[in-house]
Write a protein that holds these residues in place. Structure first.
Motif, PDB file in Angstrom:
ATOM      1  N   LEU A 127       0.872  -1.317  -0.010  1.00  0.00           N
ATOM      2  CA  LEU A 127      -0.067  -0.106   0.023  1.00  0.00           C
ATOM      3  C   LEU A 127       1.033   1.159   0.163  1.00  0.00           C
ATOM      4  O   LEU A 127       1.986   1.182   0.561  1.00  0.00           O
ATOM      5  CB  LEU A 127      -1.071   0.012   1.301  1.00  0.00           C
ATOM      6  CG  LEU A 127      -2.213  -1.156   1.245  1.00  0.00           C
ATOM      7  CD1 LEU A 127      -2.782  -0.795   2.581  1.00  0.00           C
ATOM      8  CD2 LEU A 127      -3.080  -0.717   0.119  1.00  0.00           C
ATOM      9  N   PRO A 128       0.297   2.420  -0.512  1.00  0.00           N
ATOM     10  CA  PRO A 128       1.086   3.780  -0.537  1.00  0.00           C
ATOM     11  C   PRO A 128       1.508   3.901   1.015  1.00  0.00           C
ATOM     12  O   PRO A 128       0.739   3.618   1.947  1.00  0.00           O
ATOM     13  CB  PRO A 128       0.250   4.892  -1.029  1.00  0.00           C
ATOM     14  CG  PRO A 128      -0.832   3.993  -1.732  1.00  0.00           C
ATOM     15  CD  PRO A 128      -0.905   2.571  -1.135  1.00  0.00           C
ATOM     16  N   GLU A 129       2.635   4.622   1.468  1.00  0.00           N
ATOM     17  CA  GLU A 129       2.911   4.582   2.662  1.00  0.00           C
ATOM     18  C   GLU A 129       2.237   5.657   3.329  1.00  0.00           C
ATOM     19  O   GLU A 129       1.909   5.448   4.494  1.00  0.00           O
ATOM     20  CB  GLU A 129       4.521   5.336   2.670  1.00  0.00           C
ATOM     21  CG  GLU A 129       5.654   4.202   2.426  1.00  0.00           C
ATOM     22  CD  GLU A 129       6.999   4.837   2.378  1.00  0.00           C
ATOM     23  OE1 GLU A 129       7.732   4.274   3.684  1.00  0.00           O
ATOM     24  OE2 GLU A 129       7.465   5.503   1.687  1.00  0.00           O
ATOM     25  N   ARG A 130       1.808   6.751   2.675  1.00  0.00           N
ATOM     26  CA  ARG A 130       1.152   7.694   3.389  1.00  0.00           C
ATOM     27  C   ARG A 130      -0.044   8.326   2.223  1.00  0.00           C
ATOM     28  O   ARG A 130      -0.079   9.109   1.414  1.00  0.00           O
ATOM     29  CB  ARG A 130       1.806   9.080   3.748  1.00  0.00           C
ATOM     30  CG  ARG A 130       2.534   8.549   4.833  1.00  0.00           C
ATOM     31  CD  ARG A 130       3.531   9.894   5.369  1.00  0.00           C
ATOM     32  NE  ARG A 130       4.697  10.096   4.161  1.00  0.00           N
ATOM     33  CZ  ARG A 130       5.780   9.481   4.286  1.00  0.00           C
ATOM     34  NH1 ARG A 130       5.958   8.558   5.187  1.00  0.00           N
ATOM     35  NH2 ARG A 130       6.720   9.508   3.505  1.00  0.00           N
ATOM     36  N   PRO A 131      -1.061   7.511   2.284  1.00  0.00           N
ATOM     37  CA  PRO A 131      -2.255   7.843   1.063  1.00  0.00           C
ATOM     38  C   PRO A 131      -2.622   9.115   0.961  1.00  0.00           C
ATOM     39  O   PRO A 131      -3.079   9.450  -0.224  1.00  0.00           O
ATOM     40  CB  PRO A 131      -3.242   6.694   1.200  1.00  0.00           C
ATOM     41  CG  PRO A 131      -2.717   5.659   2.401  1.00  0.00           C
ATOM     42  CD  PRO A 131      -1.662   6.339   3.143  1.00  0.00           C
ATOM     43  N   SER A 132      -2.886   9.821   2.343  1.00  0.00           N
ATOM     44  CA  SER A 132      -3.573  11.211   1.922  1.00  0.00           C
ATOM     45  C   SER A 132      -2.597  12.092   1.339  1.00  0.00           C
ATOM     46  O   SER A 132      -2.920  13.047   0.571  1.00  0.00           O
ATOM     47  CB  SER A 132      -4.112  11.536   3.513  1.00  0.00           C
ATOM     48  OG  SER A 132      -5.260  10.734   4.000  1.00  0.00           O
ATOM     49  N   GLU A 133      -1.309  11.721   1.714  1.00  0.00           N
ATOM     50  CA  GLU A 133      -0.366  12.644   0.918  1.00  0.00           C
ATOM     51  C   GLU A 133      -0.359  12.472  -0.504  1.00  0.00           C
ATOM     52  O   GLU A 133      -0.093  13.102  -1.342  1.00  0.00           O
ATOM     53  CB  GLU A 133       1.101  12.411   1.548  1.00  0.00           C
ATOM     54  CG  GLU A 133       1.123  13.018   3.038  1.00  0.00           C
ATOM     55  CD  GLU A 133       2.559  12.782   3.591  1.00  0.00           C
ATOM     56  OE1 GLU A 133       3.518  12.582   2.862  1.00  0.00           O
ATOM     57  OE2 GLU A 133       2.543  13.028   4.885  1.00  0.00           O
ATOM     58  N   SER A 134      -0.578  11.139  -0.718  1.00  0.00           N
ATOM     59  CA  SER A 134      -0.760  10.587  -2.271  1.00  0.00           C
ATOM     60  C   SER A 134      -1.837  11.517  -2.997  1.00  0.00           C
ATOM     61  O   SER A 134      -1.777  12.030  -3.936  1.00  0.00           O
ATOM     62  CB  SER A 134      -0.813   9.268  -2.383  1.00  0.00           C
ATOM     63  OG  SER A 134       0.225   8.424  -1.824  1.00  0.00           O
ATOM     64  N   ALA A 135      -2.741  11.488  -2.055  1.00  0.00           N
ATOM     65  CA  ALA A 135      -4.080  12.129  -2.826  1.00  0.00           C
ATOM     66  C   ALA A 135      -3.950  13.552  -2.864  1.00  0.00           C
ATOM     67  O   ALA A 135      -4.349  14.243  -3.692  1.00  0.00           O
ATOM     68  CB  ALA A 135      -5.236  11.646  -1.791  1.00  0.00           C
TER      69      ALA A 135
END
Length: 260
Positions: A127-135
């Motif tokens: 999974l992405p490490e920090r999905p909200s930062e990816s968003a």
């Protein structure tokens, strides 16, 4: 509200600009104020979150977990996969008959959300490490391309307690609150709502999953037109804290084979 899958996206590779690819393929479907859902699989691929089993030297703990799962299943389990799950988790809530974990960003799911399908050239997709930062990065990219007030939700699919099947959930978001708060509002009989907090990012992720699909026929992004948050208070809370999570507290004292 209308949901439209973003089709014809290429196989995503490390460094690919998802905002650019989505904006190009979405065309006139995407407009100011829309919500874009993006599957965690392509976010992970763009961020280079692939791995191989050989990357994980096996600890004694991972070997123990693999042996327990193997004994229960009647087949050998790879301790390197157990090691990968351990390294992607902050807590194991269940060890048998499967691994239920908390990821490093607070999401609770099986096997730390590690995927073993549709990963060309590698064994695992994390999974992405920090999905909200990816968003936030995808949203910034869409804003740079002229789309104003667009929200982005990074989605995944996982099962639910007490029910068969999987559904889409949000694991990261930007540009909108995670939930809208109905507490203090009234129902049709004039009774005040006391506990209703609606997880809108999860509901939009699940709705998008109906049009994006699964497996080989799935597409990794969708555009949501015509949805409005409304005149309600919002909250960024999505994952329960340990103090508020009675289920997690109960699982900490539970062992496989406990009788009711």
């Amino acid at each position: 509200m209308e949901l439209t899958p973003v089709t014809d996206l290429p196989e995503i590779r490390p460094g690919d600009d998802l905002a650019d690819l989505i904006a190009d393929r979405a065309g006139d479907t995407l407009a100011d104020g829309d919500v874009v859902t993006v599957a965690s699989t392509v976010v992970s691929k763009a961020e280079g979150r692939t791995a191989d089993l050989a990357d994980y030297p096996v600890s004694g703990r991972a070997q123990e977990i693999a042996d327990s799962l193997g004994d229960l299943a009647g087949e050998e389990k790879d301790p390197r996969f157990a090691q990968a799950v351990l390294e992607e988790s902050t807590e194991l809530l269940i060890e048998v008959p499967f691994l239920l974990t908390e990821t490093r960003f607070g999401h609770i799911c099986v096997n730390a959300g590690i995927d073993r399908s549709n990963v060309p050239g590698h064994d695992l997709l994390l999974l992405p490490e920090r999905p909200s930062e990816s968003a936030a990065r995808i949203r910034e990219g869409l804003t740079e391309r002229g789309y104003e007030d667009v929200a982005v939700i990074v989605t995944d699919t996982c099962g639910r307690p007490f029910r068969h099947g999987q559904r889409g959930v949000a694991i990261g978001w930007d540009g909108m609150p995670a939930s809208r708060d109905w507490r203090g509002e009234q129902d049709r009989d004039g009774r005040e709502l006391g506990v209703t907090v609606q997880s809108v990012v999860d509901e939009l992720a699940s709705a998008a999953n109906l049009v994006t699909g699964e497996g080989a026929d799935g597409v990794p992004a969708a555009v949501v037109n015509g949805w409005e948050f409304g005149d309600l208070a919002g909250s960024e809370e999505l994952f329960r804290s340990v103090e508020d999570d009675l289920i997690r507290q109960a699982l900490r004292g539970w062992e496989w084979g406990d009788s009711a």
